[in-house]
Design a protein around this motif. Structure first.
Motif, PDB file in Angstrom:
ATOM      1  N   ALA A   1       0.895  -1.355  -0.039  1.00  0.00           N
ATOM      2  CA  ALA A   1      -0.011  -0.066  -0.249  1.00  0.00           C
ATOM      3  C   ALA A   1       0.861   1.151  -0.058  1.00  0.00           C
ATOM      4  N   LEU A   2       2.089   1.196   0.673  1.00  0.00           N
ATOM      5  CA  LEU A   2       2.761   2.334   0.910  1.00  0.00           C
ATOM      6  C   LEU A   2       3.584   2.320  -0.616  1.00  0.00           C
ATOM      7  N   ASN A   3       4.003   1.331  -1.275  1.00  0.00           N
ATOM      8  CA  ASN A   3       4.474   1.500  -2.540  1.00  0.00           C
ATOM      9  C   ASN A   3       3.517   2.150  -3.576  1.00  0.00           C
ATOM     10  N   ILE A   4       2.179   2.067  -3.418  1.00  0.00           N
ATOM     11  CA  ILE A   4       1.166   2.210  -4.318  1.00  0.00           C
ATOM     12  C   ILE A   4       1.421   4.018  -4.150  1.00  0.00           C
ATOM     13  N   LEU A   5       1.369   4.389  -2.785  1.00  0.00           N
ATOM     14  CA  LEU A   5       1.355   5.794  -2.563  1.00  0.00           C
ATOM     15  C   LEU A   5       2.676   6.404  -3.274  1.00  0.00           C
ATOM     16  N   LEU A   6       3.845   5.866  -3.196  1.00  0.00           N
ATOM     17  CA  LEU A   6       4.797   6.338  -3.664  1.00  0.00           C
ATOM     18  C   LEU A   6       5.208   6.305  -5.321  1.00  0.00           C
ATOM     19  N   ASP A   7       4.626   5.296  -5.807  1.00  0.00           N
ATOM     20  CA  ASP A   7       4.997   4.941  -7.088  1.00  0.00           C
ATOM     21  C   ASP A   7       3.761   5.309  -8.210  1.00  0.00           C
ATOM     22  N   VAL A   8       2.623   5.632  -7.945  1.00  0.00           N
ATOM     23  CA  VAL A   8       1.490   5.664  -8.718  1.00  0.00           C
ATOM     24  C   VAL A   8       1.860   7.374  -8.859  1.00  0.00           C
ATOM     25  N   PRO A   9       1.753   7.944 -10.213  1.00  0.00           N
ATOM     26  CA  PRO A   9       2.291   9.334 -10.379  1.00  0.00           C
ATOM     27  C   PRO A   9       1.023  10.203 -10.186  1.00  0.00           C
ATOM     28  N   THR A  10      -0.283   9.640 -10.016  1.00  0.00           N
ATOM     29  CA  THR A  10      -1.307  10.474  -9.928  1.00  0.00           C
ATOM     30  C   THR A  10      -1.897  10.709  -8.461  1.00  0.00           C
ATOM     31  N   ILE A  11      -0.905  10.085  -7.451  1.00  0.00           N
ATOM     32  CA  ILE A  11      -1.324  10.427  -6.379  1.00  0.00           C
ATOM     33  C   ILE A  11      -0.188  11.458  -5.572  1.00  0.00           C
ATOM     34  N   PRO A  12      -0.931  12.578  -5.125  1.00  0.00           N
ATOM     35  CA  PRO A  12      -0.149  13.887  -4.608  1.00  0.00           C
ATOM     36  C   PRO A  12       0.472  13.703  -3.232  1.00  0.00           C
ATOM     37  N   LEU A  13       1.567  13.619  -2.967  1.00  0.00           N
ATOM     38  CA  LEU A  13       1.985  13.767  -1.503  1.00  0.00           C
ATOM     39  C   LEU A  13       2.739  15.190  -0.952  1.00  0.00           C
ATOM     40  N   THR A  14       2.795  15.374   0.150  1.00  0.00           N
ATOM     41  CA  THR A  14       3.504  16.596   0.404  1.00  0.00           C
ATOM     42  C   THR A  14       5.214  16.142   0.479  1.00  0.00           C
ATOM     43  N   ASP A  15       6.062  17.110   0.654  1.00  0.00           N
ATOM     44  CA  ASP A  15       7.548  16.548   1.141  1.00  0.00           C
ATOM     45  C   ASP A  15       7.632  15.912   2.170  1.00  0.00           C
ATOM     46  N   ALA A  16       6.873  16.289   3.322  1.00  0.00           N
ATOM     47  CA  ALA A  16       7.129  15.517   4.501  1.00  0.00           C
ATOM     48  C   ALA A  16       6.288  14.065   4.620  1.00  0.00           C
ATOM     49  N   VAL A  17       5.127  14.026   4.013  1.00  0.00           N
ATOM     50  CA  VAL A  17       4.528  12.811   3.823  1.00  0.00           C
ATOM     51  C   VAL A  17       5.385  11.704   2.988  1.00  0.00           C
ATOM     52  N   SER A  18       5.781  12.049   1.678  1.00  0.00           N
ATOM     53  CA  SER A  18       6.574  11.379   1.231  1.00  0.00           C
ATOM     54  C   SER A  18       7.812  10.778   1.848  1.00  0.00           C
ATOM     55  N   GLN A  19       8.350  11.564   2.640  1.00  0.00           N
ATOM     56  CA  GLN A  19       9.588  11.014   3.225  1.00  0.00           C
ATOM     57  C   GLN A  19       9.086  10.036   4.215  1.00  0.00           C
ATOM     58  N   ILE A  20       7.939  10.312   5.056  1.00  0.00           N
ATOM     59  CA  ILE A  20       7.745   9.297   5.982  1.00  0.00           C
ATOM     60  C   ILE A  20       7.166   8.066   5.559  1.00  0.00           C
ATOM     61  N   VAL A  21       6.615   8.159   4.347  1.00  0.00           N
ATOM     62  CA  VAL A  21       5.996   6.850   3.806  1.00  0.00           C
ATOM     63  C   VAL A  21       7.483   6.050   3.411  1.00  0.00           C
ATOM     64  N   TYR A  22       8.444   6.788   2.798  1.00  0.00           N
ATOM     65  CA  TYR A  22       9.605   6.024   2.347  1.00  0.00           C
ATOM     66  C   TYR A  22      10.300   5.325   3.349  1.00  0.00           C
ATOM     67  N   LEU A  23      10.239   6.108   4.471  1.00  0.00           N
ATOM     68  CA  LEU A  23      11.193   5.519   5.718  1.00  0.00           C
ATOM     69  C   LEU A  23      10.305   4.357   6.213  1.00  0.00           C
ATOM     70  N   ALA A  24       8.916   4.688   6.200  1.00  0.00           N
ATOM     71  CA  ALA A  24       8.271   3.478   6.766  1.00  0.00           C
ATOM     72  C   ALA A  24       8.383   2.271   5.967  1.00  0.00           C
ATOM     73  N   GLN A  25       8.379   2.489   4.781  1.00  0.00           N
ATOM     74  CA  GLN A  25       8.547   1.264   3.933  1.00  0.00           C
ATOM     75  C   GLN A  25       9.831   0.599   4.040  1.00  0.00           C
ATOM     76  N   GLU A  26      10.946   1.329   4.371  1.00  0.00           N
ATOM     77  CA  GLU A  26      12.416   0.701   4.241  1.00  0.00           C
ATOM     78  C   GLU A  26      12.312  -0.086   5.876  1.00  0.00           C
ATOM     79  N   TRP A  27      11.607   0.528   6.880  1.00  0.00           N
ATOM     80  CA  TRP A  27      12.087   0.023   8.003  1.00  0.00           C
ATOM     81  C   TRP A  27      11.006  -1.322   8.189  1.00  0.00           C
TER      82      TRP A  27
END
Length: 333
Positions: free
Chosen positions: A89-115
């Motif tokens: 689900a996090l991967n969808i948020l990061l990879d689908v180009p039609t979903i907008p994310l703020t800078d802070a949210v994109s970083q949080i999602v990426y870190l959550a995915q890594e951990w």
């Protein structure tokens, strides 16, 4: 399992990236957009595959996991299964180009995915150790070897992951009407990723060799047409799930080392490199979040079928592989 990393623009810098948050119809960004479209397709496919497998196995999960006595294996199974759903689900948020994310949210999602990938990696290691410990009849020497190697590999991977993620920053770009997540590292994450990959490969090769050794030794020693055939059935279940899991490991390792060490795949924005990388991410997701839980579910399913046959269940109590021992045919696995 591999340390899964999102490859969505995981670069250290870009010559035209000057803190801009909006770029319209700039040809220098078209390779990014093409890569993003390919990545989004693979992300959706991986998510669909995982959800399909979850629905397919939901009946067995309810019967063999939720309704049974809870144990460490129950917790590990549910954690790997549902963290996998969170991961895709996090991967969808990061990879689908039609979903907008703020800078802070994109970083949080990426870190959550890594951990999530680091935590699930450790959980799968515990499952593998439990199975091998059962197959080696709780040999203290084998257990100590597995635990020492497991701790060394996972501590090193966690440290490397923490160092690489400590200085990252995420920024959302709008490129020709698409939303792109740009991840910037302050350290050389590529070398850390390769090191983590090698460490994980060492661990999985060790587990595979130990599993093959005890299987060959067991089938040589078990006489035909004896009561020990039940044990053979247990080993068959264990080895079948092991073979499928480690076959995916061979595929993942081959793709990974091809990407890391092939000069032709050095450009992350080439079509060939992107296809290789997305196939790699897909197979990692399958190995981790589909085949990983089946290491537990397969044994539970065998135990349930065995207990349905009263004669086989009675014979089961008289052999060396007792409840919570050896092949762990009880709720402990």
């Amino acid at each position: 399992m591999r340390h899964i990393t999102s490859t969505k623009f995981s670069t250290r810098s870009h010559p035209s990236f000057n803190s801009m948050t909006l770029v319209l119809n700039d040809p220098s960004w078209w390779p990014y957009i093409n890569v993003a479209r390919i990545g989004s397709n693979f992300a959706v496919v991986a998510c669909a595959a995982l959800i399909y497998d979850w629905v397919l196995k939901l009946g067995q999960e309810v019967e063999l996991i939720w309704r049974q006595h809870w144990s460490l294996m129950t917790i590990l199974y549910l954690s790997v299964r549902y963290l996998g759903i969170i991961y895709v689900a996090l991967n969808i948020l990061l990879d689908v180009p039609t979903i907008p994310l703020t800078d802070a949210v994109s970083q949080i999602v990426y870190l959550a995915q890594e951990w999530v990938s680091i935590i699930v990696n450790a959980m799968l290691g515990v499952i593998i150790i439990t199975r091998l410990n059962a197959m080696y009849q709780r040999s203290s020497k084998v257990l100590i070897l597995l635990v020492v190697v497991f701790l060394a590999v996972n501590i090193a991977c966690a440290v490397l992951g923490g160092v690489s993620m400590r200085g990252i920053s995420g920024e959302e770009l709008i490129l020709s009407g698409t939303y792109q997540c740009h991840i910037t590292y302050e350290v050389d994450s590529q070398h850390m990723t390769v090191t983590t990959w090698i460490l994980c490969t060492i661990w999985e090769v060790l587990a595979l060799c130990l599993a093959l050794w005890i299987a060959v030794k067991h089938f040589r020693e078990v006489p035909r047409h004896s009561a020990a055939e039940i044990i053979g059935d247990c080993f068959t279940v264990l080895m079948r799930t092991h073979v499928i899991y480690f076959a995916s490991f061979v595929v993942v390792s081959s793709l990974g080392f091809a990407i890391f060490f092939s000069p032709g795949l050095g450009n992350p924005f080439s079509l060939e490199a992107q296809i290789y990388d997305e196939f790699l991410q897909f197979f990692i997701s399958v190995q981790t979040f589909v085949l990983g839980p089946r290491l537990v579910l397969g044994v539970r399913e065998y135990h349930a079928k065995l207990m349905a046959d009263s004669d086989a269940a009675t014979g089961m109590t008289s052999i060396a592989f007792e409840e919570r021992v050896h092949v762990s045919t009880s709720s402990s696995v």
